[in-house]
Design an enzyme around this catalytic site. Structure first.
Site, PDB file in Angstrom:
ATOM      1  N   LYS A  20      15.321 -41.572 -25.351  1.00 52.30           N
ATOM      2  CA  LYS A  20      16.374 -41.506 -24.323  1.00 52.30           C
ATOM      3  C   LYS A  20      17.657 -40.990 -24.958  1.00 52.30           C
ATOM      4  O   LYS A  20      18.484 -41.761 -25.451  1.00 52.30           O
ATOM      5  CB  LYS A  20      16.578 -42.897 -23.709  1.00 52.30           C
ATOM      6  CG  LYS A  20      17.722 -42.981 -22.703  1.00 52.30           C
ATOM      7  CD  LYS A  20      17.638 -44.242 -21.863  1.00 52.30           C
ATOM      8  CE  LYS A  20      18.844 -44.393 -20.967  1.00 52.30           C
ATOM      9  NZ  LYS A  20      18.683 -45.447 -19.957  1.00 52.30           N
ATOM     10  N   GLU A  53      17.045 -45.087 -27.804  1.00 52.70           N
ATOM     11  CA  GLU A  53      18.223 -44.464 -27.188  1.00 52.70           C
ATOM     12  C   GLU A  53      19.389 -44.297 -28.153  1.00 52.70           C
ATOM     13  O   GLU A  53      20.205 -45.207 -28.323  1.00 52.70           O
ATOM     14  CB  GLU A  53      18.688 -45.298 -25.971  1.00 52.70           C
ATOM     15  CG  GLU A  53      19.910 -44.715 -25.288  1.00 52.70           C
ATOM     16  CD  GLU A  53      20.385 -45.513 -24.071  1.00 52.70           C
ATOM     17  OE1 GLU A  53      19.831 -46.589 -23.788  1.00 52.70           O
ATOM     18  OE2 GLU A  53      21.322 -45.055 -23.410  1.00 52.70           O
TER      19      GLU A  53
HETATM   20  P1  13P Z   1      23.959 -44.179 -17.798  1.00 50.44           P
HETATM   21  O1  13P Z   1      22.944 -43.283 -17.129  1.00 50.44           O
HETATM   22  O2  13P Z   1      24.953 -44.766 -16.859  1.00 50.44           O
HETATM   23  O3  13P Z   1      24.560 -43.534 -19.008  1.00 50.44           O
HETATM   24  O4  13P Z   1      23.173 -45.437 -18.329  1.00 50.44           O
HETATM   25  C1  13P Z   1      21.951 -45.245 -18.936  1.00 50.44           C
HETATM   26  C2  13P Z   1      21.687 -46.371 -19.854  1.00 50.44           C
HETATM   27  O5  13P Z   1      20.736 -47.077 -19.719  1.00 50.44           O
HETATM   28  C3  13P Z   1      22.628 -46.583 -20.949  1.00 50.44           C
HETATM   29  O6  13P Z   1      22.052 -47.433 -21.877  1.00 50.44           O
END
Ligand code: 13P
Length: 339
Positions: free
Chosen positions: A219, A177
């Site tokens: 992600k 991510e």
């Molecule tokens: P949000 O969808 O609130 O951005 O959170 C996703 C997430 O896991 C952030 O690390």
């Protein structure tokens, strides 16, 4: 054989019509969410809240996996069933956040790098014993005056790649991510540039670290206008720029892309996902891994009271189903209104 297991889990995480619920709020983040509904962030309330979400009837129709926080993976529901088993009994895959959050990079004001690599091999082993099948690590990239710097992108890509390789070695599918924050005055053009730069270096580093691309999930954030920018790009523009950016940077070997919501409203996050899937077919599944965009309407309805559980679950189920519909581009305003 081992690689095949990783691939099977990764594919199940982005199964058609479903997405991932991020419920891995750290202690600080869950406190902020609870502050917003004026309830105390204690162990009991945290358990009651997560139990409300996970016990939602029919959740498995639209949710393939749930990302848990360290405390939650060790917690049991009120009937004594550990949360990972509550989920796996429903056919939902339990996952775990393994990063330890961002810290300032010395010499680079306004920029952060995520920590948590020390001891990660042992923690992966432990989480696997608790039933986790995938993991998450979030890197945070800020757009501002002269940032992000190459140094920041590189430091975060390195940590993501080290994490991903360690997870795969231990049998967990890594969710990689790199989040480009939407906070700021920047234009959508700058958002696209920064996202493209972050993804380019992330994938070149993952490959250098011999990460098995078929056994991971990306992600990313969507390419959107900075929150404070007066020109807010529309749904179609966000979808087109985001998909263009991903096509330039994400190898087709990656089975799926599961977006974060990043502070978008619940409905915007669904509309954007829907518009991107309408532009398909794409080389990878285009899915969601939302925290706020899935939970916000439900936590507001719940307010910490057991009398509100059933209503909050209905609202949560609806949100999950709307995003499930957006997975195939079949979401609509009519569907949204039909509660
Ligand atoms: P949000 O969808 O609130 O951005 O959170 C996703 C997430 O896991 C952030 O690390």
């Amino acid at each position: 054989m081992f690689r095949q297991e990783l691939e099977a889990v990764a594919q199940a995480m982005v199964a058609k019509g479903k997405g991932i619920l991020a419920a891995d709020e750290s202690m600080g983040t869950i406190k902020r969410r609870f502050d917003s509904i004026k309830i105390e962030a204690n162990e009991n309330n945290r358990r009651a809240y997560r139990e409300m979400l996970f016990a939602t009837p029919g959740l498995e129709e639209a949710i393939s996996g749930v990302i848990l926080f360290d405390e939650t993976i060790r917690t049991a529901a009120s009937d004594g069933t550990p949360f990972p088993q509550v989920l796996s009994k429903k056919g939902i895959i339990p996952g775990i956040k393994v990063d330890k959050g961002p810290v300032n990079i010395p010499g680079f004001p306004g920029e952060v790098v995520t920590e948590g690599l020390d001891g990660l091999r042992a923690r992966v082993k432990e989480y696997k014993e608790f039933g986790a099948k995938f993991a998450k690590w979030r890197a945070v990239i800020t757009i501002g005056d002269g940032i992000p710097t190459y140094n920041c992108l590189e430091a975060n890509a390195h940590a993501l790649a080290r994490y991903a390789a360690l997870c795969q070695e231990g049998g967990l599918v890594p969710i990689v991510e790199p989040e480009v924050l939407l906070d700021g005055h920047h234009t959508i053009e700058r958002s696209e540039e920064a996202t493209e730069a972050a993804l380019r270096i992330t994938f070149s580093t993952l490959m250098r670290h011999r990460v098995h691309l078929e056994g991971m999930i990306l992600k990313p954030s969507m390419v959107v206008s900075g929150k404070e920018n007066p020109r807010q790009a529309g749904v179609e523009e966000v979808a087109e720029r985001t998909i263009r950016c991903l096509k330039r940077t994400v190898p087709a070997a990656v089975p799926g892309i599961a977006f974060l919501s990043g502070g978008q409203s619940a409905v915007s996050a669904t509309e954007h996902l829907n518009a991107m899937n309408k532009l398909g077919p794409h080389p990878w599944q285009v899915s969601f891994s939302y925290a706020r965009a899935l939970q916000d309407p439900a936590i507001k309805a719940w307010k910490g009271e057991s009398a509100n559980v059933a209503t909050a679950q209905k609202i949560f189920y609806h949100r999950a189903k709307m995003n499930g519909a957006a997975r195939s581009g079949s979401y609509s305003k009519e569907l949204e209104a039909a509660v």
